[in-house]
Design a protein around this motif. Structure first.
Motif, PDB file in Angstrom:
ATOM      1  N   TYR A   1      37.814  40.569   1.903  1.00 27.29           N
ATOM      2  CA  TYR A   1      38.080  40.304   3.317  1.00 27.29           C
ATOM      3  C   TYR A   1      37.099  41.139   4.137  1.00 27.29           C
ATOM      4  N   PRO A   2      35.920  40.583   4.461  1.00 27.89           N
ATOM      5  CA  PRO A   2      34.872  41.371   5.137  1.00 27.89           C
ATOM      6  C   PRO A   2      35.361  42.072   6.406  1.00 27.89           C
ATOM      7  N   PHE A   3      34.536  42.982   6.901  1.00 25.13           N
ATOM      8  CA  PHE A   3      34.919  44.031   7.840  1.00 25.13           C
ATOM      9  C   PHE A   3      35.879  43.684   8.965  1.00 25.13           C
ATOM     10  N   PRO A   4      35.658  42.760   9.793  1.00 28.10           N
ATOM     11  CA  PRO A   4      36.634  42.667  10.902  1.00 28.10           C
ATOM     12  C   PRO A   4      38.073  42.476  10.408  1.00 28.10           C
ATOM     13  N   LYS A   5      38.229  41.728   9.309  1.00 31.76           N
ATOM     14  CA  LYS A   5      39.579  41.495   8.785  1.00 31.76           C
ATOM     15  C   LYS A   5      40.140  42.724   8.063  1.00 31.76           C
ATOM     16  N   SER A   6      39.278  43.506   7.469  1.00 29.10           N
ATOM     17  CA  SER A   6      39.735  44.632   6.635  1.00 29.10           C
ATOM     18  C   SER A   6      39.897  45.941   7.406  1.00 29.10           C
ATOM     19  N   LYS A   7      39.667  45.903   8.698  1.00 29.47           N
ATOM     20  CA  LYS A   7      39.683  47.142   9.488  1.00 29.47           C
ATOM     21  C   LYS A   7      40.991  47.939   9.345  1.00 29.47           C
ATOM     22  N   PRO A   8      42.181  47.362   9.476  1.00 29.45           N
ATOM     23  CA  PRO A   8      43.403  48.176   9.358  1.00 29.45           C
ATOM     24  C   PRO A   8      43.578  48.790   7.965  1.00 29.45           C
ATOM     25  N   ILE A   9      43.224  48.023   6.938  1.00 31.48           N
ATOM     26  CA  ILE A   9      43.349  48.531   5.565  1.00 31.48           C
ATOM     27  C   ILE A   9      42.355  49.672   5.346  1.00 31.48           C
ATOM     28  N   LEU A  10      41.126  49.514   5.831  1.00 30.88           N
ATOM     29  CA  LEU A  10      40.120  50.571   5.686  1.00 30.88           C
ATOM     30  C   LEU A  10      40.553  51.852   6.400  1.00 30.88           C
ATOM     31  N   ILE A  11      41.148  51.718   7.570  1.00 27.95           N
ATOM     32  CA  ILE A  11      41.625  52.897   8.308  1.00 27.95           C
ATOM     33  C   ILE A  11      42.708  53.611   7.510  1.00 27.95           C
ATOM     34  N   CYS A  12      43.643  52.847   6.945  1.00 28.77           N
ATOM     35  CA  CYS A  12      44.714  53.454   6.131  1.00 28.77           C
ATOM     36  C   CYS A  12      44.141  54.133   4.889  1.00 28.77           C
ATOM     37  N   CYS A  13      43.192  53.467   4.233  1.00 33.18           N
ATOM     38  CA  CYS A  13      42.611  54.033   3.002  1.00 33.18           C
ATOM     39  C   CYS A  13      41.808  55.298   3.296  1.00 33.18           C
ATOM     40  N   VAL A  14      41.036  55.284   4.373  1.00 34.20           N
ATOM     41  CA  VAL A  14      40.272  56.484   4.734  1.00 34.20           C
ATOM     42  C   VAL A  14      41.215  57.624   5.085  1.00 34.20           C
ATOM     43  N   GLY A  15      42.283  57.320   5.830  1.00 27.03           N
ATOM     44  CA  GLY A  15      43.277  58.344   6.151  1.00 27.03           C
ATOM     45  C   GLY A  15      43.960  58.893   4.901  1.00 27.03           C
ATOM     46  N   GLY A  16      44.305  57.983   3.973  1.00 26.30           N
ATOM     47  CA  GLY A  16      44.924  58.419   2.714  1.00 26.30           C
ATOM     48  C   GLY A  16      43.988  59.272   1.879  1.00 26.30           C
ATOM     49  N   TYR A  17      42.707  58.884   1.858  1.00 32.67           N
ATOM     50  CA  TYR A  17      41.714  59.652   1.106  1.00 32.67           C
ATOM     51  C   TYR A  17      41.595  61.076   1.664  1.00 32.67           C
TER      52      TYR A  17
END
Length: 192
Positions: A71-87
């Motif tokens: 799911y390229p970037f605009p769609k994956s933005k919320p998941i990426l934010i959660c993953c970066v925060g979790g990391y």
């Protein structure tokens, strides 16, 4: 050179002006004494905790990478934010774990009760060496399984006491020093 089970052991040589390499080589030499010269089994539980935290962080990063692939970037933005925060949360946990739980401990060995009736005793060895300093601090701690008490001993000596002018680790000097510390704690254990 000493021989063990028919093979020659190469002396360890380090660049003596690299403090981190010297500390790690001395830690490894002490680990060899505690695990090979003494009849103790190494316990990896403390290091496994660090590996679990790092494994979870890598898993989160891999999940973020895979999600962004499908799911390229605009769609994956919320998941990426959660993953970066979790990391970053897990990296904070790792920092706290290494600072307050590990405290410089690089080897933990278990002394089994010969009769098998009493709980095992635990020996922990920790070291410190400040940046740009030649003082190597070692602490050996015995957690007695039978009484539940802990005793410790240690030293603070220059690394020049354990390394020759060519950068070769003097294993015999390290072994003698560690065995004296071990025997002082073991004899105090028998006296009680």
């Amino acid at each position: 050179m000493s021989k063990k089970s028919g093979e020659a052991v190469e002396p360890v040589k380090v660049f003596k002006w690299d403090g981190v390499a010297v500390k790690n080589a001395l830690d490894d030499a002490i680990r060899d004494v505690m695990t090979k010269k003494l009849p103790y089994a190494e316990n990896h539980r403390l290091m496994d905790g660090r590996l679990v935290i790092c494994g979870l962080a890598v898993g989160i990063a891999m999940f973020a990478l895979a999600w962004d692939f499908f799911y390229p970037f605009p769609k994956s933005k919320p998941i990426l934010i959660c993953c970066v925060g979790g990391y970053f949360f897990l990296m904070g946990i790792l920092t706290l774990y290494t600072t307050f739980k590990e405290k410089g401990i690089f080897v933990v060995v278990m002394q089994r009760d010969p009769a098998g009736l009493d709980p095992d005793s635990t020996w922990e060895v920790a070291s410190k060496m400040k940046k740009f300093d030649d003082m190597y601090e070692v602490t050996i701690k015995l957690n007695d399984g039978k009484t539940g008490q802990s005793r410790e001993t240690g030293f603070s000596r220059s690394v020049a006491d354990f390394i020759d002018e060519n950068g070769v680790i003097c294993q015999d000097i390290i072994e003698t020093t560690v065995m004296k510390m071990h025997n002082s704690l073991a004899s105090a254990k028998k006296d009680k």
